[in-house]
Scaffold this active site. Structure first.
Site, PDB file in Angstrom:
ATOM      1  CB  SER A 136      -0.963  -0.062   1.195  1.00  0.00           C
ATOM      2  OG  SER A 136      -1.992   0.849   1.053  1.00  0.00           O
ATOM      3  CB  SER A 137       1.453   4.061   2.366  1.00  0.00           C
ATOM      4  OG  SER A 137       2.229   5.225   2.395  1.00  0.00           O
TER       5      SER A 137
END
Ligand SMILES: *[C@@H]1O[C@H](CO)[C@@H](O)[C@H](O)[C@H]1NC(C)=O
Ligand SMILES: *[C@@H]1O[C@H](CO)[C@@H](O)[C@H](O)[C@H]1NC(C)=O
Length: 290
Positions: A136-137
């Protein structure tokens, strides 16, 4: 002493001696951004390779390390490589400001590169065995690191991110969310996406990290369109066709598809899988040659 007391005493002794996640308080460098550096050195170090595991939003090095769905501690124990766990000071990694989207720009990417340099020195890592992963991030940051620090990263395996530069903030805000990109409306040609990567480290002409990109078809946090855009980006950087050189259905498991674009880029499309695709330790390690 009763047996159960003895057993408890003995296991707490071994817990004291067992390897632990440890903070490095000063990893050096002059980046303005100051994410924390945490390191896990397994009891038995068997290789001079390094894996950097980058957490998702609303997480930290410690939470990510303790998350039993994140397999890099187990990988480290099993294969004997050191792992570095950066910990952000913001809710998500800064993949939006000019500082982080530029080689030596002083942002989070610069700070993580400094952690890698510190680790190479301190743990006697082979600079040709530096690997980066994240979800994700952390996957967005993996793409940004590949673009901003190609000279110090050997290979990347990222789960459910967006192209490098896709989360750019027009106002220059650090660690900003970008709805256009997350929603899958940031579409561009491979040439344009490649220019974004090249623009982060102008005049760099050396080798680039080998990229492995995972994404799920039902991702409702970071639109699945970001998979195709990321593939376009790196095929352009590597100068290869957007048509796979090989495509393997049901690989590495049912309803996944593994597409190779020459030796330096692999895409793994997970049909019916949402955000984010579960880590596949064996396949990521294989991509790293571990
Ligand atoms: C979001 O990112 C796109 C590129 O993916 C950019 O064109 C746009 O300006 C960004 N939006 C904001 C609000 O910064
Ligand atoms: C890469 O750039 C460096 C520095 O500008 C230059 O010395 C070198 O010849 C270049 N290498 C190639 C393969 O173009």
């Amino acid at each position: 002493m009763k047996l159960n007391v003895l057993v408890t005493a003995l296991s707490s002794v071994s817990a004291v001696w067992a390897a632990q996640l440890t903070q490095v308080s000063n990893y050096g460098g002059s980046a303005k951004a100051k994410p924390q550096m945490w390191v896990y050195k397994p009891d038995s170090v068997k290789t001079d390779a390094l894996v950097v595991a980058i957490h998702s939003c609303q997480s930290s090095a410690q939470k990510y390390f303790q998350n039993n769905k994140i397999p890099w501690k187990q990988g480290s124990d099993r294969k004997g490589y050191v792992t570095v766990w950066p910990s952000s000071t913001t809710e998500c990694w800064d993949v939006s400001s000019k500082a982080s989207l530029t080689h030596d720009g002083g942002g989070d990417s610069n700070a993580i590169a400094n952690m890698i340099k510190y680790a190479i020195e301190t743990y006697k890592i082979d600079p040709a065995k530096v690997f980066v992963t994240g979800g994700s991030s952390g996957a967005m940051m993996s793409n940004v690191l590949a673009a901003t620090y190609p000279e110090i990263i050997t290979a990347v395996s990222l789960y459910s991110g967006v192209p490098a530069g896709c989360f750019v903030s027009s106002s220059g805000q650090a660690a900003a969310w970008n709805n256009t990109c997350s929603g899958g409306q940031s579409r561009a040609s491979g040439q344009q996406w490649g220019n974004v990567v090249r623009g982060m480290y102008p005049n760099y002409n050396g080798t680039r990290p080998r990229m492995q990109v995972w994404h799920g078809s039902t991702d409702s946090t970071l639109s699945p369109n970001n998979y195709q855009e990321t593939i376009k980006q790196w095929t352009n950087v590597f100068g290869v066709s957007e048509t796979p050189t090989s495509s393997k259905p049901d690989t590495p498991e049912k309803n996944y598809r593994t597409d190779d674009f020459g030796p330096n880029l692999q895409g793994i499309w997970a049909q019916g899988v949402g955000h984010s695709v579960p880590s596949h330790l064996d396949q990521s390690e294989a991509w790293f040659g571990l």
